[in-house]
Design a protein around this motif. Structure first.
Motif, PDB file in Angstrom:
ATOM      1  N   UNK A  57       0.844  -1.209   0.000  1.00 30.16           N
ATOM      2  CA  UNK A  57       0.000   0.000   0.000  1.00 30.16           C
ATOM      3  C   UNK A  57       0.876   1.255   0.000  1.00 30.16           C
ATOM      4  N   UNK A  58       0.496   2.204  -0.794  1.00 27.10           N
ATOM      5  CA  UNK A  58       1.218   3.474  -0.829  1.00 27.10           C
ATOM      6  C   UNK A  58       1.119   4.153   0.541  1.00 27.10           C
ATOM      7  N   UNK A  59       2.266   4.538   1.094  1.00 27.88           N
ATOM      8  CA  UNK A  59       2.262   5.083   2.458  1.00 27.88           C
ATOM      9  C   UNK A  59       1.342   6.282   2.608  1.00 27.88           C
ATOM     10  N   UNK A  60       1.312   7.140   1.624  1.00 31.45           N
ATOM     11  CA  UNK A  60       0.514   8.366   1.798  1.00 31.45           C
ATOM     12  C   UNK A  60      -0.979   8.046   1.883  1.00 31.45           C
ATOM     13  N   UNK A  61      -1.383   6.864   1.408  1.00 30.79           N
ATOM     14  CA  UNK A  61      -2.804   6.527   1.474  1.00 30.79           C
ATOM     15  C   UNK A  61      -3.279   6.314   2.909  1.00 30.79           C
ATOM     16  N   UNK A  62      -2.352   5.920   3.795  1.00 29.91           N
ATOM     17  CA  UNK A  62      -2.798   5.588   5.137  1.00 29.91           C
ATOM     18  C   UNK A  62      -2.672   6.749   6.111  1.00 29.91           C
ATOM     19  N   UNK A  63      -1.921   7.783   5.786  1.00 31.95           N
ATOM     20  CA  UNK A  63      -1.725   8.850   6.759  1.00 31.95           C
ATOM     21  C   UNK A  63      -2.839   9.882   6.654  1.00 31.95           C
ATOM     22  N   UNK A  64      -3.415  10.204   7.819  1.00 32.95           N
ATOM     23  CA  UNK A  64      -4.426  11.257   7.786  1.00 32.95           C
ATOM     24  C   UNK A  64      -3.743  12.544   7.366  1.00 32.95           C
ATOM     25  N   UNK A  65      -4.181  13.139   6.282  1.00 30.15           N
ATOM     26  CA  UNK A  65      -3.440  14.260   5.721  1.00 30.15           C
ATOM     27  C   UNK A  65      -3.368  15.464   6.643  1.00 30.15           C
ATOM     28  N   UNK A  66      -4.334  15.587   7.565  1.00 33.27           N
ATOM     29  CA  UNK A  66      -4.370  16.808   8.379  1.00 33.27           C
ATOM     30  C   UNK A  66      -3.693  16.633   9.736  1.00 33.27           C
ATOM     31  N   UNK A  67      -3.001  15.526   9.980  1.00 26.60           N
ATOM     32  CA  UNK A  67      -2.425  15.315  11.312  1.00 26.60           C
ATOM     33  C   UNK A  67      -1.133  16.109  11.495  1.00 26.60           C
ATOM     34  N   UNK A  68      -1.069  16.869  12.584  1.00 24.49           N
ATOM     35  CA  UNK A  68       0.110  17.678  12.888  1.00 24.49           C
ATOM     36  C   UNK A  68       1.013  16.856  13.821  1.00 24.49           C
ATOM     37  N   UNK A  69       2.088  16.308  13.291  1.00 25.50           N
ATOM     38  CA  UNK A  69       2.963  15.429  14.069  1.00 25.50           C
ATOM     39  C   UNK A  69       3.785  16.168  15.128  1.00 25.50           C
ATOM     40  N   UNK A  70       3.739  17.501  15.099  1.00 20.76           N
ATOM     41  CA  UNK A  70       4.504  18.280  16.084  1.00 20.76           C
ATOM     42  C   UNK A  70       3.659  18.613  17.314  1.00 20.76           C
ATOM     43  N   UNK A  71       2.405  18.916  17.100  1.00 18.99           N
ATOM     44  CA  UNK A  71       1.550  19.382  18.202  1.00 18.99           C
ATOM     45  C   UNK A  71       0.317  18.512  18.321  1.00 18.99           C
ATOM     46  N   UNK A  72       0.310  17.679  19.341  1.00 22.90           N
ATOM     47  CA  UNK A  72      -0.879  16.844  19.562  1.00 22.90           C
ATOM     48  C   UNK A  72      -0.862  16.344  20.994  1.00 22.90           C
ATOM     49  N   UNK A  73      -2.016  15.932  21.440  1.00 27.36           N
ATOM     50  CA  UNK A  73      -2.136  15.389  22.802  1.00 27.36           C
ATOM     51  C   UNK A  73      -2.101  13.872  22.709  1.00 27.36           C
ATOM     52  N   UNK A  76      -6.444  -3.924  19.111  1.00 24.14           N
ATOM     53  CA  UNK A  76      -5.195  -3.148  19.160  1.00 24.14           C
ATOM     54  C   UNK A  76      -5.443  -1.837  18.436  1.00 24.14           C
ATOM     55  N   UNK A  77      -5.122  -0.749  19.105  1.00 22.15           N
ATOM     56  CA  UNK A  77      -5.150   0.566  18.448  1.00 22.15           C
ATOM     57  C   UNK A  77      -3.755   1.181  18.560  1.00 22.15           C
ATOM     58  N   UNK A  78      -3.480   2.122  17.693  1.00 21.69           N
ATOM     59  CA  UNK A  78      -2.168   2.787  17.649  1.00 21.69           C
ATOM     60  C   UNK A  78      -2.382   4.277  17.833  1.00 21.69           C
ATOM     61  N   UNK A  79      -1.449   4.924  18.530  1.00 16.50           N
ATOM     62  CA  UNK A  79      -1.634   6.353  18.783  1.00 16.50           C
ATOM     63  C   UNK A  79      -0.280   7.068  18.795  1.00 16.50           C
ATOM     64  N   UNK A  80      -0.162   8.170  18.070  1.00  7.41           N
ATOM     65  CA  UNK A  80       1.113   8.890  18.008  1.00  7.41           C
ATOM     66  C   UNK A  80       1.537   9.402  19.378  1.00  7.41           C
ATOM     67  N   UNK A  81       2.829   9.433  19.597  1.00  3.19           N
ATOM     68  CA  UNK A  81       3.306   9.822  20.923  1.00  3.19           C
ATOM     69  C   UNK A  81       4.612  10.603  20.863  1.00  3.19           C
ATOM     70  N   UNK A  82       4.688  11.643  21.684  1.00  7.47           N
ATOM     71  CA  UNK A  82       5.965  12.286  22.037  1.00  7.47           C
ATOM     72  C   UNK A  82       6.116  12.123  23.547  1.00  7.47           C
ATOM     73  N   UNK A  83       6.863  12.989  24.219  1.00 10.25           N
ATOM     74  CA  UNK A  83       7.087  12.813  25.660  1.00 10.25           C
ATOM     75  C   UNK A  83       5.758  12.783  26.420  1.00 10.25           C
TER      76      UNK A  83
END
Ligand code: COI
Length: 347
Positions: free
Chosen positions: A1-17, A153-160
């Motif tokens: 699968x093309x990687x860009x197909x799975x990424x939500x286009x509007x997700x801000x990888x720098x600022x999120x809870x 199983x769910x996946x969730x982006x994470x920083x500190x």
């Protein structure tokens, strides 16, 4: 699968809870008539359950937390996947729930990650948090072990998880778990019961609490959602020994195993709160930090006990930062994986 197909286009990888956003897909498998079904990976969706489902009533819910990293060679690494599989099965056993077959857990998570691989971005401060969990779904109000379950199983982006050193309060009223209880299991009830004391501590200006043993309220058990470790005299890594009231933390275990490579001796033993306070009062250098999958290493700045505040050692040469860097370097493949912890996805 093309990687860009799975990424939500509007997700801000720098600022999120943390924990609010899931990736695009989830995994589901059902347990009925004594066996687990094969897993299904589907777009993240709400699920429908009967109000009689047993997970709503008697606390048969168990979870895990592990992480995927993008390594320096571009591959995806699921850190210590096998240890997390073994631990979820220990938790399930304690909660009278059926074990998850190794293949369902390991293979299922790998396939899910492959599907949503675009969410594992190349950034050493970032990881993709993996949350496997099992809930009781049989419709029955009698107090009993459910005969039906759902594994998801769910996946969730994470920083500190924590952005600054923590001010912690030693909890002297409530306890987290007693010997013989279910404190070593990662079941939802342990976390639910911790909320009120934590909220109270927050109202008093603290970020977290330290739990003491249930019997004597003398020995340190854990800190909030993390194991707790100390570095004494700059080179002694000291942590409460495991028991059935303490979570067998996988980050804790990784740090104890890496400690020798950074020149630390390791002591797993009863650690009384009096000892720690006394050492600080005597002017000794005491480092304190929480360790967990989500928290990684979270420095503790002050420990408040019986109304008195004790300041720990946090300067830039503190040993905990070296341990944290070493763990991070192993996880992203900058240092060799001597312990066989990295589980690389074939691309
Ligand atoms: C983890 O570190 O995985 C935990 O379970 C803590 C949780 C509160 C995020």
């Amino acid at each position: 699968m093309n990687q860009t197909e799975t990424r939500r286009p509007d997700f801000d990888f720098e600022n999120f809870t943390f924990g609010v956003q899931s990736t695009d897909h989830m995994l589901m498998a059902a347990y009925q008539k004594g066996a687990w079904s094969t897993y299904r990976i589907a777009p993240v969706q709400s699920i429908s359950l009967s109000p009689l489902a047993m997970c709503f009533h008697y606390g048969q819910t168990v979870f895990e937390g592990l992480k995927a990293f993008r390594m320096s060679n571009g591959k995806i690494n699921v850190f210590r996947m096998e240890s997390h599989w073994k631990r979820i099965n220990r938790s399930l056993k304690r909660m009278a729930m059926p074990p998850l077959p190794e293949e369902l857990f390991m293979e299922g998570i790998q396939q899910l990650l492959k599907q949503d691989s675009a969410w594992v971005i190349d950034d050493p401060e970032y990881s993709l948090y993996i949350r496997p969990f099992v809930i009781a779904t049989e419709q029955k109000l009698g107090v009993d072990a459910s005969q039906e379950y759902l594994f998801m199983v769910v996946l969730s982006p994470m920083r500190a998880y924590y952005n600054k050193p923590l001010k912690v309060k030693v909890e002297t009223n409530y306890i987290r778990a007693a010997r013989g209880g279910a404190g070593a299991a990662k079941n939802g009830g342990n976390y639910g019961a911790s909320l009120l004391p934590q909220i109270n501590a927050k109202k008093e200006g603290f970020d977290q609490i330290i739990w003491l043993d249930a019997k004597e309220k003398k020995f340190i058990e854990e800190s909030g959602t993390m194991n707790i470790l100390f570095i004494l005299e700059g080179n002694r890594l000291v942590t409460p020994e495991l028991s059935d009231s303490i979570l067998d933390g996988i980050t804790r275990d990784s740090l104890l195993k890496l400690a020798g490579e950074e020149g630390f001796s390791v002591e797993e033993r009863p650690v009384s709160i009096e000892e720690i306070c006394q050492r600080i009062e005597n002017g000794e250098r005491v480092e304190a930090f929480g360790a967990g999958t989500a928290a990684v290493i979270s420095p503790i700045e002050t420990i408040s006990y019986q109304g008195k505040s004790f300041a720990t050692y946090l300067a830039a040469d503190a040993g905990m930062y070296r341990l944290k860097n070493r763990l991070s370097a192993v996880r992203i493949g900058v240092l060799p994986d001597k312990h066989g912890w990295n589980h690389l996805l074939d691309a």
